[in-house]
Design a protein around this motif. Structure first.
Motif, mmCIF file in Angstrom:
data_model
loop_
_atom_site.group_PDB
_atom_site.id
_atom_site.type_symbol
_atom_site.label_atom_id
_atom_site.label_comp_id
_atom_site.label_asym_id
_atom_site.label_seq_id
_atom_site.Cartn_x
_atom_site.Cartn_y
_atom_site.Cartn_z
ATOM 1 N N UNK A 120 24.276 12.351 20.971
ATOM 2 C CA UNK A 120 24.955 11.433 21.883
ATOM 3 C C UNK A 120 25.807 10.423 21.119
ATOM 4 N N UNK A 121 25.249 9.827 20.082
ATOM 5 C CA UNK A 121 26.018 8.829 19.334
ATOM 6 C C UNK A 121 27.231 9.464 18.660
ATOM 7 N N UNK A 122 27.088 10.706 18.212
ATOM 8 C CA UNK A 122 28.228 11.408 17.628
ATOM 9 C C UNK A 122 29.286 11.683 18.693
ATOM 10 N N UNK A 123 28.849 12.148 19.859
ATOM 11 C CA UNK A 123 29.787 12.457 20.937
ATOM 12 C C UNK A 123 30.542 11.214 21.404
ATOM 13 N N UNK A 124 29.865 10.068 21.386
ATOM 14 C CA UNK A 124 30.487 8.824 21.829
ATOM 15 C C UNK A 124 31.247 8.120 20.705
ATOM 16 N N UNK A 125 31.303 8.763 19.532
ATOM 17 C CA UNK A 125 32.031 8.210 18.378
ATOM 18 C C UNK A 125 31.551 6.803 18.036
ATOM 19 N N UNK A 126 30.238 6.593 18.105
ATOM 20 C CA UNK A 126 29.655 5.305 17.724
ATOM 21 C C UNK A 126 29.687 5.193 16.207
ATOM 22 N N UNK A 127 30.379 4.191 15.691
ATOM 23 C CA UNK A 127 30.477 4.040 14.236
ATOM 24 C C UNK A 127 29.398 3.136 13.680
ATOM 25 N N UNK A 128 28.911 2.202 14.487
ATOM 26 C CA UNK A 128 27.887 1.281 14.013
ATOM 27 C C UNK A 128 27.279 0.509 15.151
ATOM 28 N N UNK A 129 26.114 -0.100 14.867
ATOM 29 C CA UNK A 129 25.365 -0.814 15.894
ATOM 30 C C UNK A 129 24.894 -2.165 15.384
ATOM 31 N N UNK A 130 24.981 -3.169 16.254
ATOM 32 C CA UNK A 130 24.251 -4.409 16.063
ATOM 33 C C UNK A 130 22.866 -4.229 16.673
ATOM 34 N N UNK A 131 21.836 -4.716 15.994
ATOM 35 C CA UNK A 131 20.460 -4.531 16.457
ATOM 36 C C UNK A 131 20.026 -5.729 17.286
ATOM 37 N N UNK A 154 17.615 24.480 21.178
ATOM 38 C CA UNK A 154 17.785 23.052 20.926
ATOM 39 C C UNK A 154 19.239 22.631 20.943
ATOM 40 N N UNK A 155 20.101 23.479 20.372
ATOM 41 C CA UNK A 155 21.529 23.150 20.307
ATOM 42 C C UNK A 155 22.150 23.112 21.703
ATOM 43 N N UNK A 156 21.725 24.003 22.578
ATOM 44 C CA UNK A 156 22.255 24.007 23.942
ATOM 45 C C UNK A 156 21.962 22.692 24.648
ATOM 46 N N UNK A 157 20.750 22.187 24.478
ATOM 47 C CA UNK A 157 20.375 20.913 25.107
ATOM 48 C C UNK A 157 21.181 19.766 24.503
ATOM 49 N N UNK A 158 21.283 19.740 23.176
ATOM 50 C CA UNK A 158 22.034 18.669 22.520
ATOM 51 C C UNK A 158 23.490 18.660 22.976
ATOM 52 N N UNK A 159 24.098 19.825 23.035
ATOM 53 C CA UNK A 159 25.501 19.900 23.450
ATOM 54 C C UNK A 159 25.674 19.454 24.896
ATOM 55 N N UNK A 160 24.726 19.807 25.748
ATOM 56 C CA UNK A 160 24.815 19.406 27.156
ATOM 57 C C UNK A 160 24.701 17.898 27.300
ATOM 58 N N UNK A 161 23.737 17.297 26.619
ATOM 59 C CA UNK A 161 23.562 15.846 26.705
ATOM 60 C C UNK A 161 24.758 15.119 26.093
ATOM 61 N N UNK A 162 25.293 15.653 25.007
ATOM 62 C CA UNK A 162 26.471 15.043 24.387
ATOM 63 C C UNK A 162 27.657 15.071 25.345
#
Length: 431
Positions: free
Chosen positions: A371-382, A338-346
């Motif tokens: 992905x959101x961690x890799x992109x440094x997303x701090x917050x989202x408007x919905x 699972x970690x390999x896939x997550x790291x690749x997508x990130x």
């Protein structure tokens, strides 16, 4: 202005699902990626959802993270708190749903909370304390073979009692169907017997509004996003907020588009099959090749760049049938595969942003968190809803990125095309 409702979600797609539900009921909602740091510019809203990545980690670490989130939410002045977990109650005999709920209950000095992952609109219902996915009991549904949290029992009482180490009560549907007052009376009776966790039946969405109304005095509510349907009206009746009928934003941000898919759920596999029939660019990642080094990801990136240069969306997925997933896990180990896939997508998401991609669809809770961690997303408007539980969102960061974060089980057969058709294009190619 202090927030009214403070929410903690055990993964990012679950947080987006909850935020979407609250927005549909007239609240202004901000979603954060993890516990915001000191100095975080808190946007104005009625509710905030702190999304963690704690569904499958060690229960002690999950409790620690959630208590940190609770402390931050308290400092924002929240009046009520919500522990959001998956509508299929994804957990192990050790946790993490029960240990976190117990820790939050004790930290808030609250006598009792409800437990209700039901959301009939998304085919999740509770009857006699048993969770159903569609017409199937949880333990007979595809969740029986979930790669991380295989669910082998449909009784939430039997699932939860070992996690919290105490007796769990039930508010049956015969009471829920009557009125909020009847539910409140049942909760008081359970509390008088020393019971602190009450599984509450819900077989239709109207039951969720009833339950929501009965929760108006509870410091802590726990459940799936469905139970949030009835909460906003409590706040309006208390004069805490008006109704907001439109999402705060529109996903009109131009740039390349990428779909990243780590979910192996039956629903996502069906969505991939429908997308494949459109002859649109897609490429599969193989965890066994990922384990051999970086070449496999580099090849996928080169393929994606060629498609993006032709102004086409790209879809990269690691989804597989349960038998294949089991085979890979036996070779690599469940956690490592699972970690390999997550790291690749990130990594791919970061490279895609460099190539001008500004719009992402991500399928799978763990994948969305990565992905959101890799992109440094701090917050989202919905923003506007694509499918029940899945809205388009826009990051509060600069540059802004548009994201649709989908739980693996959510969305109809044509979800990917439906999502892309909501975005502005020169021509409706995805129709």
């Amino acid at each position: 202005m202090p927030y009214i409702l403070g929410c903690i979600a055990d993964d990012f797609t679950g947080g987006t699902d909850l935020a979407n539900t609250l927005v549909r009921q007239g609240m202004r909602v901000i979603q954060t990626s993890g516990v915001p740091p000191a100095g975080f510019p808190v946007p104005d809203a009625d509710a905030v959802v702190v999304s963690l990545k704690c569904r499958s980690i060690d229960p002690r670490e999950a409790v620690s993270q959630c208590l940190q989130a609770l402390d931050w939410l308290k400092k924002q002045g929240c009046r009520q708190f919500f522990w959001k977990y998956c509508s299929t109650f994804d957990s192990t005999p050790q946790g993490n749903i029960g240990p976190v709920a117990k820790a939050l209950l004790e930290a808030l000095h609250a006598p009792l909370t409800i437990v209700c992952p039901a959301f009939p609109e998304n085919k999740r219902s509770l009857y006699k304390g048993h969770l159903f996915v569609g017409d199937q009991p949880l333990d007979e549904s595809p969740m029986r073979d979930h790669p991380l949290t295989p669910m082998r029992d449909s009784s939430l009482i039997r699932l939860l009692e070992p996690q919290v180490g105490e007796k769990v009560g039930l508010v049956p549907w015969e009471i829920v169907r009557k009125s909020p007052d009847a539910v409140s009376a049942a909760l008081r009776d359970l509390q008088a017997k020393g019971i602190r966790f009450a599984v509450t039946d819900a077989v239709e969405d109207a039951d969720l509004f009833t339950l929501g109304a009965s929760c108006r005095e509870l410091p802590l509510v726990t459940g799936g996003s469905g139970i949030a349907l009835g909460l906003p009206d409590n706040y309006r009746k208390a004069g805490l907020m008006p109704r907001h009928d439109k999402p705060a934003m529109s996903p009109d941000i131009r740039g390349g588009t990428a779909i990243l898919c780590g979910s192996c759920s039956e629903a996502t596999r069906g969505q991939l099959a429908r997308y494949r029939a459109r002859n649109l660019p897609m490429r599969q990642l193989d965890p066994l090749l990922l384990a051999q080094g970086s070449a496999h990801v580099a090849e996928a990136l080169a393929w994606a760049k060629a498609a993006l240069d032709q102004n086409q969306p790209v879809l990269i997925y690691a989804s597989e049938e349960p038998a294949k997933v089991k085979e890979v896990q036996e070779k690599l180990g469940r956690e490592r595969s699972g970690l390999l896939v997550e790291e690749a997508l990130a990594h791919l998401s970061q490279e895609f942003v460099k190539l001008g991609v500004r719009r992402f669809v991500v399928a799978g809770g763990e994948s969305s968190g990565a992905v959101t961690t890799a992109l440094a997303v701090t917050g989202l408007h919905i923003g506007p809803q694509i499918a029940p539980g899945v809205p388009w969102t826009v990051s509060i960061d600069n540059p802004a990125i548009v994201l649709a974060l989908k739980s693996g089980n959510f969305g109809g057969p044509d979800f990917f095309a439906d999502a892309l058709n909501m975005l502005p294009w020169d021509k409706p190619w995805a129709n």
